[in-house]
Structures are given as C-alpha cells and as structure tokens.
Scaffold this motif. Sequence first.
Motif, mmCIF file in Angstrom:
data_model
loop_
_atom_site.group_PDB
_atom_site.id
_atom_site.type_symbol
_atom_site.label_atom_id
_atom_site.label_comp_id
_atom_site.label_asym_id
_atom_site.label_seq_id
_atom_site.Cartn_x
_atom_site.Cartn_y
_atom_site.Cartn_z
ATOM 1 N N UNK A 1 0.752 -1.123 0.040
ATOM 2 C CA UNK A 1 0.065 -0.331 -0.010
ATOM 3 C C UNK A 1 0.798 1.435 -0.024
ATOM 4 N N UNK A 2 1.883 1.292 0.919
ATOM 5 C CA UNK A 2 2.863 2.306 0.718
ATOM 6 C C UNK A 2 3.566 2.679 -0.458
ATOM 7 N N UNK A 3 3.629 1.799 -1.326
ATOM 8 C CA UNK A 3 4.706 1.917 -2.450
ATOM 9 C C UNK A 3 4.011 1.706 -3.926
ATOM 10 N N UNK A 4 2.744 1.056 -4.062
ATOM 11 C CA UNK A 4 2.213 0.792 -5.145
ATOM 12 C C UNK A 4 0.684 0.818 -5.193
ATOM 13 N N UNK A 5 -0.023 1.258 -6.288
ATOM 14 C CA UNK A 5 -1.416 1.316 -6.573
ATOM 15 C C UNK A 5 -1.782 0.116 -6.558
ATOM 16 N N UNK A 6 -3.206 -0.088 -6.244
ATOM 17 C CA UNK A 6 -3.876 -1.308 -5.790
ATOM 18 C C UNK A 6 -5.053 -1.719 -7.090
ATOM 19 N N UNK B 1 -15.411 0.835 7.013
ATOM 20 C CA UNK B 1 -14.003 0.981 7.353
ATOM 21 C C UNK B 1 -13.145 1.813 6.300
ATOM 22 N N UNK B 2 -12.022 2.439 6.861
ATOM 23 C CA UNK B 2 -11.257 3.170 5.764
ATOM 24 C C UNK B 2 -10.779 2.400 4.780
ATOM 25 N N UNK B 3 -10.219 2.941 3.597
ATOM 26 C CA UNK B 3 -10.513 4.208 3.399
ATOM 27 C C UNK B 3 -11.973 4.432 3.137
ATOM 28 N N UNK C 1 -7.008 7.847 -1.494
ATOM 29 C CA UNK C 1 -7.609 8.086 -0.368
ATOM 30 C C UNK C 1 -6.660 8.504 0.910
ATOM 31 N N UNK C 2 -6.523 9.608 1.387
ATOM 32 C CA UNK C 2 -5.729 9.715 2.287
ATOM 33 C C UNK C 2 -5.994 9.088 3.772
ATOM 34 N N UNK C 3 -7.062 8.273 3.770
ATOM 35 C CA UNK C 3 -7.440 7.718 4.966
ATOM 36 C C UNK C 3 -7.557 6.319 5.200
ATOM 37 N N UNK C 4 -6.424 5.753 4.622
ATOM 38 C CA UNK C 4 -6.239 4.284 4.450
ATOM 39 C C UNK C 4 -5.830 3.699 6.013
ATOM 40 N N UNK C 5 -5.622 2.443 6.173
ATOM 41 C CA UNK C 5 -5.130 1.889 7.301
ATOM 42 C C UNK C 5 -3.751 2.238 7.753
ATOM 43 N N UNK C 6 -3.654 2.463 9.083
ATOM 44 C CA UNK C 6 -2.549 2.914 9.573
ATOM 45 C C UNK C 6 -1.863 4.297 9.039
ATOM 46 N N UNK C 7 -2.746 4.996 8.735
ATOM 47 C CA UNK C 7 -2.330 6.256 8.075
ATOM 48 C C UNK C 7 -1.870 6.175 6.580
ATOM 49 N N UNK C 8 -1.869 5.305 5.974
ATOM 50 C CA UNK C 8 -1.259 4.896 4.632
ATOM 51 C C UNK C 8 -2.354 5.426 3.617
ATOM 52 N N UNK C 9 -1.834 6.371 2.652
ATOM 53 C CA UNK C 9 -2.729 7.002 1.555
ATOM 54 C C UNK C 9 -2.633 5.712 0.523
ATOM 55 N N UNK D 1 -19.580 -7.959 6.357
ATOM 56 C CA UNK D 1 -19.333 -7.204 7.762
ATOM 57 C C UNK D 1 -18.562 -5.886 7.450
ATOM 58 N N UNK D 2 -18.057 -5.518 6.248
ATOM 59 C CA UNK D 2 -17.326 -4.464 6.034
ATOM 60 C C UNK D 2 -18.263 -3.296 5.521
ATOM 61 N N UNK D 3 -19.563 -3.404 5.731
ATOM 62 C CA UNK D 3 -20.425 -2.305 5.326
ATOM 63 C C UNK D 3 -21.658 -2.134 6.298
ATOM 64 N N UNK D 4 -22.320 -1.150 6.396
ATOM 65 C CA UNK D 4 -23.320 -0.666 7.537
ATOM 66 C C UNK D 4 -24.415 -0.490 6.949
#
Length: 147
Positions: free
Chosen positions: A13-18, A38-40, A87-95, A118-121
């Motif tokens: 996540x820190x180094x590549x697009x998904x 959940x984020x993002x 998204x600036x709000x990824x897991x552990x503060x990772x864009x 479970x990932x949606x509300x």
Amino acid sequence: MTWIPSELYLQILEHMPIACVDAAIIAGGAALLIQRKNPPAQHAWWLPGGRVLKGELMHEAAARKAREEVGIACQVGPIIHTAETIFPDGPHGINVHTINSCFLLHPVDDRIDLRIDDHHIDHRWVSAVPDGLHPYVTRCLLAAGLP
C-alpha cells in the motif's frame, strides 16, 4: 485463495497502486449503493467492489465482489468507467492509491435477497445520482445511465 501477510500488504500500500473493480448493480432502473464501514472512505456511499486477486480476471472479480459484499449473483456487462482514486484515510495512516474499473452488472434473478457483508453498514437503491457522493461513484452512476 491465499492472503498475503498484513505487514507485506501495508508495504505494498505504501509503494504501489492497487487494482480494483467496482460493480454498478442495476435492477428495476435503480443502482445499489452500500455504506462503507472501514477506511478508506469510511462511512461513504460506494458501489460494491474491491481488489482484483492475482490470476483473477477483472470481470470475475466484479462478480465475486457482488456476491461477497451484497449476496447478489450477477451477469457482468462492460466496463463503464475507469479512474484512479487516492484516499488519505487508509489503514495505519497510509494513503491508498487505487486504479478502479467499474463494470455494469445485472442480477441474474428478479428476486433479490440482499445481504450486506461485515465491511458495510447500510445499503440503498437509487434511481438518480444523489448529491454528495465521491466524484468517482457519481461518474460510475452516470455511466450506468442514472439521471
């Protein structure tokens, strides 16, 4: 399916697009939106979708995400929109940088037994593009033919 270790995924996540797909599921002239837990994009209204797995074709991923996230078996149509999101709000503060392709999907059965994961509300069917959506979701809904 084999999941990669969490530490390695965070490095990716820190180094590549998904690579991701989204599913514009259309039934009775309306499109399905689900609210992210959940984020993002936490709490945002979005389309069912997510990561493409290694060895999985994109249209297969779109059908899988529709089944996994909302319990709907769908016929997969064409790609109707492609874009990038950051998204600036990824897991552990990772864009989180994603490359997204949105497919047009139609349920294979007229009787829809919707079950969100479970990932949606929440979920809602919309027959027109609501105000306040992320621009990517808006463009997908417009490309799906919603006014």
